[in-house]
Design a protein around this motif. Structure first.
Motif: not given
Length: 140
Positions: A16, A105, A109
């Motif tokens: 992420r 994210l 995303e």
């Protein structure tokens, strides 16, 4: 402003990246981007120094020593340089008035994130930038 610079922290162990939601008190309010801003004399005309200073101001954290250039763009108000910092773990940023929220994210995303800062959106639209982020966030 002669140029701007920022850092997009990425955490390969979790796959992420950290983005910040700009507050209503700044330019391009309520848009998402990495931590960044304009150069100041203290930066010595060094985009990496600008990026690190802005990162510290906006997250109250020193970026990892593993920093690499990711992208740059030129615009009517100067250029913008985006770096990535490779973080070993996710962290909770301490936000200042410039940002209202944060999110870690994954790649999909990040790409699907609505309301990106225009410069950040332009950088993420670049196929090479997408390839680099995909590799870091999905395969390392």
């Amino acid at each position: 402003m002669r140029y701007g610079a920022g850092i997009l922290p990425v955490c390969p162990p979790t796959g992420r990246a950290l983005v910040l939601l700009r507050s209503e008190e700044v330019d391009h309010p309520l848009t998402w981007a990495g931590a960044g801003g304009g150069d100041e004399p203290i930066d010595g005309n060094d985009p990496l120094a600008t990026a690190a200073r802005e990162f510290i101001e906006e997250t109250d954290r020193t970026p990892s020593i593993y920093i690499a250039p990711l992208a740059s763009v030129r615009g009517p108000n100067g250029g913008f340089f985006l770096f990535i910092s490779i973080e070993n773990e996710e962290f909770v940023p301490v936000l200042n008035f410039e940002n209202a929220a944060y999110a870690w994210l994954n790649y999909d995303e990040l790409m699907d994130l609505p309301e990106k800062h225009p410069v950040f959106a332009a950088m993420l639209a670049n196929e090479t930038v997408q390839d680099v982020l995909f590799d870091i966030l999905t395969t390392l």
